[in-house]
Design a protein around this motif. Structure first.
Motif, PDB file in Angstrom:
ATOM      1  N   TYR A  79       0.836  -1.207   0.000  1.00 24.67           N
ATOM      2  CA  TYR A  79       0.000   0.000   0.000  1.00 24.67           C
ATOM      3  C   TYR A  79       0.870   1.256   0.000  1.00 24.67           C
ATOM      4  O   TYR A  79       0.602   2.210  -0.744  1.00 24.67           O
ATOM      5  N   THR A  83       0.930   3.763  -3.258  1.00 24.04           N
ATOM      6  CA  THR A  83       0.495   5.148  -3.035  1.00 24.04           C
ATOM      7  C   THR A  83       1.549   6.124  -3.545  1.00 24.04           C
ATOM      8  O   THR A  83       1.223   7.113  -4.235  1.00 24.04           O
ATOM      9  N   LEU A  86       1.597   6.049  -7.300  1.00 23.85           N
ATOM     10  CA  LEU A  86       0.448   6.785  -7.834  1.00 23.85           C
ATOM     11  C   LEU A  86       0.714   8.282  -7.824  1.00 23.85           C
ATOM     12  O   LEU A  86       0.472   8.983  -8.811  1.00 23.85           O
ATOM     13  N   ILE A  98      -0.084  -3.158  -6.606  1.00 17.36           N
ATOM     14  CA  ILE A  98      -1.352  -3.473  -5.950  1.00 17.36           C
ATOM     15  C   ILE A  98      -1.760  -4.916  -6.239  1.00 17.36           C
ATOM     16  O   ILE A  98      -2.216  -5.637  -5.351  1.00 17.36           O
ATOM     17  N   GLN A 110      -8.165  -1.397   1.434  1.00 18.85           N
ATOM     18  CA  GLN A 110      -7.350  -0.250   1.035  1.00 18.85           C
ATOM     19  C   GLN A 110      -6.744  -0.450  -0.348  1.00 18.85           C
ATOM     20  O   GLN A 110      -6.749   0.461  -1.182  1.00 18.85           O
ATOM     21  N   ARG A 113      -9.511  -0.184  -3.109  1.00 22.27           N
ATOM     22  CA  ARG A 113      -9.893   1.215  -3.388  1.00 22.27           C
ATOM     23  C   ARG A 113      -8.773   1.941  -4.111  1.00 22.27           C
ATOM     24  O   ARG A 113      -9.016   2.748  -5.018  1.00 22.27           O
ATOM     25  N   LEU A 114      -7.528   1.665  -3.708  1.00 22.29           N
ATOM     26  CA  LEU A 114      -6.389   2.325  -4.347  1.00 22.29           C
ATOM     27  C   LEU A 114      -6.285   1.906  -5.812  1.00 22.29           C
ATOM     28  O   LEU A 114      -5.948   2.736  -6.673  1.00 22.29           O
ATOM     29  N   ASN A 117      -8.580   3.995  -7.847  1.00 17.38           N
ATOM     30  CA  ASN A 117      -8.034   5.340  -8.040  1.00 17.38           C
ATOM     31  C   ASN A 117      -6.932   5.352  -9.092  1.00 17.38           C
ATOM     32  O   ASN A 117      -6.846   6.273  -9.906  1.00 17.38           O
ATOM     33  N   VAL A 118      -6.091   4.325  -9.063  1.00 13.90           N
ATOM     34  CA  VAL A 118      -5.005   4.233 -10.049  1.00 13.90           C
ATOM     35  C   VAL A 118      -5.588   4.124 -11.454  1.00 13.90           C
ATOM     36  O   VAL A 118      -5.156   4.826 -12.384  1.00 13.90           O
TER      37      VAL A 118
END
Length: 257
Positions: A79, A83, A86, A98, A110, A113-114, A117-118
């Motif tokens: 994570y 992050t 990203l 991920i 987490q 969801r990430l 977003n990516v």
């Protein structure tokens, strides 16, 4: 001269500084902890988060990679790394990181969801450049279409999980019913033994003659088998229930974006 602190004490000081958003001080303390225990992945994870607090993404990536190298099973390391990747617009690398993490825990909230977003950022970045596009622009529509596709995929996954959950629950009830039936029969055989000592057990369309010890052993074996099956199905049911809740939350959050 002050007494030298242990690695854990430096870590505690780093955590205290981090909680106050004093990231530079936190980095100093975590670095001292690392000097004493260079193979402790938690220290690298915490220092990566501190670098991220300063938006020093390159350093955050370096520490997160070392964290994962030291402990490939540590989900938070993936994570942290994804992050930072990203934020550095390294979308392909973030997606790969991920997926590595999800290979360890497929339902990690987490990371899930990430990943969304990516993908959204990646699609938005691939859209034609237009610095002052209005609200109803092609880029905005593309982003909306991507979001709707994500929601659709999640609904399909949710439906599949729900069907599997219902099947498991039905099998769990069936196993409980079977155990109860075998238990009743066992008590009946014990309390009301056959006068001749012989019993007949159905095997398909046939009946097999057996002695009381043989029939009791058969019934007890089946009871234990049904108990074991219930235990396995109960664990699977709990897992699927958590997955359903996670998928529901993901759809809700995506719909609110």
């Amino acid at each position: 001269m002050s007494e030298k602190k242990t690695a854990e004490e430096y870590k505690a000081l780093g955590n205290e500084a981090f909680s106050k958003k004093d990231f530079k001080t936190a980095i100093e303390f975590y670095s001292k902890a690392i000097l004493q225990e260079p193979k402790n992945h938690i220290f690298f994870s915490n220092r990566s988060a501190s670098h991220a607090g300063l938006q020093d993404w390159e350093s955050a990536i370096t520490d997160a990679k070392e964290c994962i190298r030291l402990n490939p099973e540590f989900i938070k390391g993936y994570y942290r790394l994804a992050t930072a990747q990203l934020e550095s617009k390294q979308y392909d690398a973030a997606e790969a990181t991920i997926k590595q993490g999800l290979g360890i825990d497929a339902n990690h909230g987490q990371l899930t969801r990430l990943l969304r977003n990516v993908k959204l950022n990646k699609k938005a970045a691939a859209a034609p450049s237009a610095p002052s596009l209005p609200q109803g622009s092609n880029a905005a529509r593309q982003l909306d279409t991507a979001t709707m596709r994500e929601i659709h995929d999640l609904k399909v996954q949710y439906g599949a999980t729900a069907r599997e959950y219902n099947t498991v629950r039905a099998n769990l009830m069936k196993a409980a019913k079977e155990e109860k039936m075998y238990g009743i029969t066992l008590n009946e055989v014990k309390e009301n033994p056959s006068a001749t000592g012989d019993y007949y057990r159905s095997v398909g369309k046939l009946f097999m003659r057996q002695t009381q010890p043989e029939i009791l052993d058969h019934l007890e074996t089946n009871i234990e088998s049904q108990k074991k099956k219930q235990q396995e199905l109960s664990g699977k049911s709990d897992y699927l229930e958590k997955r359903l809740k996670s998928q529901q939350m993901n759809m809700k959050e995506l719909a609110q974006q």
